[in-house]
Design an enzyme around this catalytic site. Structure first.
Site, PDB file in Angstrom:
ATOM      1  N   GLY A 178       0.828  -1.206   0.000  1.00 23.77           N
ATOM      2  CA  GLY A 178       0.000   0.000   0.000  1.00 23.77           C
ATOM      3  C   GLY A 178       0.857   1.248   0.000  1.00 23.77           C
ATOM      4  O   GLY A 178       2.074   1.201   0.163  1.00 23.77           O
ATOM      5  N   GLY A 233       2.652   3.735   1.412  1.00 26.34           N
ATOM      6  CA  GLY A 233       3.207   3.979   2.741  1.00 26.34           C
ATOM      7  C   GLY A 233       3.763   5.378   2.889  1.00 26.34           C
ATOM      8  O   GLY A 233       4.084   5.821   3.990  1.00 26.34           O
ATOM      9  N   ARG A 234       3.908   6.041   1.746  1.00 23.20           N
ATOM     10  CA  ARG A 234       4.431   7.414   1.838  1.00 23.20           C
ATOM     11  C   ARG A 234       3.892   8.266   0.690  1.00 23.20           C
ATOM     12  O   ARG A 234       4.553   9.185   0.212  1.00 23.20           O
ATOM     13  CB  ARG A 234       5.940   7.392   1.809  1.00 23.20           C
ATOM     14  CG  ARG A 234       6.511   6.661   0.622  1.00 23.20           C
ATOM     15  CD  ARG A 234       7.924   7.040   0.464  1.00 23.20           C
ATOM     16  NE  ARG A 234       8.573   6.235  -0.547  1.00 23.20           N
ATOM     17  CZ  ARG A 234       9.757   6.531  -1.000  1.00 23.20           C
ATOM     18  NH1 ARG A 234      10.376   7.592  -0.585  1.00 23.20           N
ATOM     19  NH2 ARG A 234      10.311   5.759  -1.904  1.00 23.20           N
ATOM     20  N   LYS A 292       4.115  12.288  -3.156  1.00 24.80           N
ATOM     21  CA  LYS A 292       4.978  11.185  -2.728  1.00 24.80           C
ATOM     22  C   LYS A 292       5.987  11.741  -1.722  1.00 24.80           C
ATOM     23  O   LYS A 292       6.715  12.684  -2.032  1.00 24.80           O
ATOM     24  CB  LYS A 292       5.688  10.605  -3.960  1.00 24.80           C
ATOM     25  CG  LYS A 292       6.453   9.317  -3.694  1.00 24.80           C
ATOM     26  CD  LYS A 292       6.896   8.673  -5.008  1.00 24.80           C
ATOM     27  CE  LYS A 292       7.834   7.509  -4.762  1.00 24.80           C
ATOM     28  NZ  LYS A 292       8.317   6.926  -6.017  1.00 24.80           N
ATOM     29  N   GLY A 313       7.304   7.450   6.059  1.00 25.62           N
ATOM     30  CA  GLY A 313       6.371   8.117   5.151  1.00 25.62           C
ATOM     31  C   GLY A 313       6.978   9.270   4.377  1.00 25.62           C
ATOM     32  O   GLY A 313       6.284   9.990   3.667  1.00 25.62           O
ATOM     33  N   ARG A 363      -2.023  -1.176  -9.634  1.00 27.29           N
ATOM     34  CA  ARG A 363      -0.851  -2.000  -9.929  1.00 27.29           C
ATOM     35  C   ARG A 363      -1.267  -3.468 -10.039  1.00 27.29           C
ATOM     36  O   ARG A 363      -2.359  -3.835  -9.580  1.00 27.29           O
ATOM     37  CB  ARG A 363       0.161  -1.848  -8.783  1.00 27.29           C
ATOM     38  CG  ARG A 363       0.555  -0.415  -8.525  1.00 27.29           C
ATOM     39  CD  ARG A 363       0.670  -0.126  -7.038  1.00 27.29           C
ATOM     40  NE  ARG A 363       0.807   1.319  -6.787  1.00 27.29           N
ATOM     41  CZ  ARG A 363       1.953   1.975  -6.818  1.00 27.29           C
ATOM     42  NH1 ARG A 363       3.069   1.318  -7.038  1.00 27.29           N
ATOM     43  NH2 ARG A 363       2.005   3.273  -6.629  1.00 27.29           N
ATOM     44  N   ASP A 390       4.213  -4.783  -7.289  1.00 26.99           N
ATOM     45  CA  ASP A 390       3.572  -3.538  -6.837  1.00 26.99           C
ATOM     46  C   ASP A 390       4.095  -2.325  -7.589  1.00 26.99           C
ATOM     47  O   ASP A 390       3.566  -1.227  -7.430  1.00 26.99           O
ATOM     48  CB  ASP A 390       3.779  -3.350  -5.320  1.00 26.99           C
ATOM     49  CG  ASP A 390       5.249  -3.436  -4.924  1.00 26.99           C
ATOM     50  OD1 ASP A 390       5.876  -4.466  -5.225  1.00 26.99           O
ATOM     51  OD2 ASP A 390       5.766  -2.472  -4.339  1.00 26.99           O
ATOM     52  N   ASN A 391       5.125  -2.526  -8.392  1.00 28.13           N
ATOM     53  CA  ASN A 391       5.669  -1.418  -9.166  1.00 28.13           C
ATOM     54  C   ASN A 391       5.353  -1.570 -10.650  1.00 28.13           C
ATOM     55  O   ASN A 391       6.045  -1.003 -11.495  1.00 28.13           O
ATOM     56  CB  ASN A 391       7.179  -1.317  -8.955  1.00 28.13           C
ATOM     57  CG  ASN A 391       7.532  -0.874  -7.544  1.00 28.13           C
ATOM     58  OD1 ASN A 391       6.695  -0.292  -6.849  1.00 28.13           O
ATOM     59  ND2 ASN A 391       8.745  -1.153  -7.116  1.00 28.13           N
ATOM     60  N   ASP A 418       7.141   4.180 -10.434  1.00 25.65           N
ATOM     61  CA  ASP A 418       7.959   3.932  -9.244  1.00 25.65           C
ATOM     62  C   ASP A 418       9.453   3.886  -9.565  1.00 25.65           C
ATOM     63  O   ASP A 418      10.104   2.847  -9.521  1.00 25.65           O
ATOM     64  CB  ASP A 418       7.508   2.650  -8.512  1.00 25.65           C
ATOM     65  CG  ASP A 418       6.337   2.959  -7.577  1.00 25.65           C
ATOM     66  OD1 ASP A 418       5.845   4.106  -7.620  1.00 25.65           O
ATOM     67  OD2 ASP A 418       5.928   2.078  -6.827  1.00 25.65           O
TER      68      ASP A 418
HETATM   69  P1  AMP Z   1       8.961   1.188  -3.336  1.00 21.56           P
HETATM   70  O1  AMP Z   1      10.181   0.357  -3.202  1.00 21.56           O
HETATM   71  O2  AMP Z   1       9.223   2.672  -3.293  1.00 21.56           O
HETATM   72  O3  AMP Z   1       8.119   0.806  -4.484  1.00 21.56           O
HETATM   73  O4  AMP Z   1       8.119   0.921  -1.998  1.00 21.56           O
HETATM   74  C1  AMP Z   1       7.697  -0.347  -1.591  1.00 21.56           C
HETATM   75  C2  AMP Z   1       6.746  -0.206  -0.440  1.00 21.56           C
HETATM   76  O5  AMP Z   1       7.388   0.408   0.689  1.00 21.56           O
HETATM   77  C3  AMP Z   1       5.522   0.644  -0.711  1.00 21.56           C
HETATM   78  O6  AMP Z   1       4.452   0.088   0.006  1.00 21.56           O
HETATM   79  C4  AMP Z   1       5.912   1.980  -0.163  1.00 21.56           C
HETATM   80  O7  AMP Z   1       4.800   2.761   0.180  1.00 21.56           O
HETATM   81  C5  AMP Z   1       6.713   1.594   1.068  1.00 21.56           C
HETATM   82  N1  AMP Z   1       7.683   2.612   1.444  1.00 21.56           N
HETATM   83  C6  AMP Z   1       8.821   2.948   0.796  1.00 21.56           C
HETATM   84  N2  AMP Z   1       9.483   3.929   1.450  1.00 21.56           N
HETATM   85  C7  AMP Z   1       8.752   4.234   2.541  1.00 21.56           C
HETATM   86  C8  AMP Z   1       8.893   5.153   3.615  1.00 21.56           C
HETATM   87  N3  AMP Z   1       9.936   5.991   3.710  1.00 21.56           N
HETATM   88  N4  AMP Z   1       7.922   5.182   4.547  1.00 21.56           N
HETATM   89  C9  AMP Z   1       6.870   4.362   4.482  1.00 21.56           C
HETATM   90  N5  AMP Z   1       6.670   3.474   3.509  1.00 21.56           N
HETATM   91  C10 AMP Z   1       7.601   3.396   2.540  1.00 21.56           C
HETATM   92 MG    MG Z   2       6.430   1.036  -5.228  1.00 24.57          MG
END
Ligand code: AMP
Ligand code: MG
Length: 494
Positions: free
Chosen positions: A94, A96-97, A117, A130, A187, A256-257, A266
């Site tokens: 989901g 997360g940020r 973002k 986040g 996604r 998810d990407n 992403d």
């Molecule tokens: P990503 O690798 O950027 O595609 O992120 C993978 C997952 O980790 C997704 O659910 C993001 O929302 C979460 N995520 C990445 N960085 C952070 C962060 N700094 N704080 C909270 N969630 C994160």
């Molecule tokens: Mg992602």
């Protein structure tokens, strides 16, 4: 004091995702930051979206872009999704940020998501803070806009702001928020999220939503969910083939990407290759080379198998028949990809009349490039100049004579074609870029920005906006990195 002349940014929001059932997201506002400051607004994109770039750059606009103010008409939410990360199943990821502010319909009538973002924690943050930091925000800004300039389907960057916060990573780094624009944020992992929960109703709602939004021509068809799967497979095959034309390595092709709309999404440890090698990996976390350059079509195929699996409940009541149908559609991927790849490579080489051995001709060149450590972008750019003045292609190879035999055969092919040299040259120069966001250029822009100087970033963006034009300063923007400038690893920065 409020001046009556102040320009209040207005977003003509119409938020279709927020109207989906509650279990599709968590509704919450971004978390405010101490000291928002504008890095830049993408004026052209703002206008395309029907937004006023001047209003976006005003203090009220910057407050919105930093998440300190929720604009009127927004229905902020974090989307729920799951995914396979490096092959391992994670039932809940989901946003997360990230916070989806809402959707606007652009000048061409296309619905586009506007998302922040780095906008603070959400119920999906798990252990994360986040937040996003300036380097990765600028990296995503530069690379996604470069992809748009190169004609590759991609999310876009509408704006970047700094937050005035210091964020803890390996060191303390300046916080930033990117405003991302996408045709949508559903996604493969969004389908997986509901499939894993055996929530067939939600799956159907999601599939109908995606058809309505991204594949409206399929609505009302005989077997719309079969057609949807087939269409997503087709778009991904084309998308990954386009990456392979420009030396782009996504770096984290987790499910998810992967956007079901067929856009590149992403941008984390993504990178463009300088020297060609099929096994190239930049991402610091990709130890096994799962997401190496030449593995990208296989990974896309694997990810699409996950989508097929998630869609099974929608493909009919007879499970065995559904599996067979999904498999049949999935089996179409390699041929679709190969066809898109070959058509693209033939165009890159300026070959108009197809020959049976075209794939071999291309693969032989790639092999020579790998052995000869030739720069990917410059090889094709110089081939495009063939017949005009320009630097010889052969000089890009460690052993120039190794290129000559192939070069002569290729020239023979061109001579046998009807197309006049000048016409072929123009066509090749229009698809073989002069500039790409080389890692050392991206790094240089980020380093200067972190030190407070955004002019390097601005200049790079303006050059990348016209990647098929020779830049005014080719010695800076076109040449591969010197040995001391080579970037060996990229980081996701999360
Ligand atoms: P990503 O690798 O950027 O595609 O992120 C993978 C997952 O980790 C997704 O659910 C993001 O929302 C979460 N995520 C990445 N960085 C952070 C962060 N700094 N704080 C909270 N969630 C994160
Ligand atoms: Mg992602």
């Amino acid at each position: 004091m409020n001046s009556p002349l102040r320009t209040e940014p207005s977003f003509p929001f119409d938020n279709s995702y927020a109207r989906l059932p509650d279990r599709f997201y968590a509704k919450l506002a971004p978390t405010p930051v101490p000291a928002p400051a504008l890095v830049r607004v993408n004026d052209g994109l703002a206008r395309e979206l029907g937004l006023d770039p001047v209003a976006l750059a005003s203090p009220e606009g910057v407050a919105i872009l930093a998440g300190n103010r929720v604009p009127s008409g927004s229905s902020p939410l974090a989307m729920a999704y799951a995914g396979h990360q490096f092959g391992s199943w994670v039932p809940q990821l989901g946003d997360g940020r990230a916070i989806l502010l809402g959707e606007v319909v652009d000048r061409q009538g296309r619905r586009r998501d506007v998302q922040l973002k780095g906008s603070g924690p959400t119920p999906f943050s798990r252990m994360g803070d986040g937040r996003a930091v300036l380097g990765p925000v600028l990296r995503e800004y530069i690379v996604s806009e470069a992809m748009a300039g190169l004609g590759v389907p991609t999310t876009r960057a509408l704006a970047a702001v700094t937050t005035g916060e210091q964020i803890r990573r390996e060191t303390m780094l300046p916080g930033a928020v990117l405003t991302r624009v996408a045709q949508g944020h559903v996604r493969v992992g969004t389908f997986q999220y509901f499939a894993a929960r055996r929530d067939g109703d939600a799956l159907r709602v999601l599939a109908d939503y995606v058809i309505d939004r991204h594949y409206p021509e399929l609505a009302g068809g005989d077997r719309p969910y079969h057609a949807l799967f087939e269409a997503v497979v087709g778009r991904q095959a084309k998308l990954v083939a386009q990456w392979m034309m420009i030396g782009f390595i996504h770096g984290v092709m987790n499910t998810d990407n992967m956007s079901v709309a067929g856009e590149t999404i992403d941008y984390g440890p993504c990178a463009f290759m300088d020297i060609y090698h099929p096994d190239t990996v930049y991402s610091s976390i990709d130890h096994a080379g799962r997401y190496a350059f030449s593995n990208q079509s296989r990974v896309a195929h694997w990810n699409l198998a996950c989508l097929g699996q998630a869609l099974l409940p929608l493909l009919g009541d007879d499970e065995e028949a559904a599996v067979e149908d999904a498999q049949t559609i999935l089996n179409g991927f390699p041929a679709l990809y190969e066809a898109a790849w070959l058509a693209g490579m033939r165009a890159k080489l300026g070959l108009l009349d197809p020959h049976d051995n075209d794939a071999e001709v291309v693969k032989e060149l790639l092999q020579l490039m790998a052995v000869g450590e030739a720069d990917f972008t410059l090889t094709f750019r110089r081939l495009s100049q063939f017949g005009a003045d320009g630097e010889p292609v052969r000089d890009l190879f460690k052993d120039p004579t190794a290129f000559d035999a192939w070069g002569l055969r290729w020239q023979g092919r061109l001579r046998a074609e009807e197309r006049p040299d000048a016409v072929r040259r123009a066509a090749m120069l229009a698809i073989n870029p002069a500039v790409i966001p080389r890692n050392h250029l991206v790094e240089e822009a980020i380093q200067a920005a972190v030190g407070g100087d955004f002019t390097v970033f601005e200049r790079l963006l303006s050059v990348l906006a016209k990647p098929f034009d020779d830049p005014a300063d080719p010695a800076h923007y076109m040449v591969p990195p010197r040995p001391d400038q080579v970037v060996h690893q990229t980081f996701c920065g999360t």
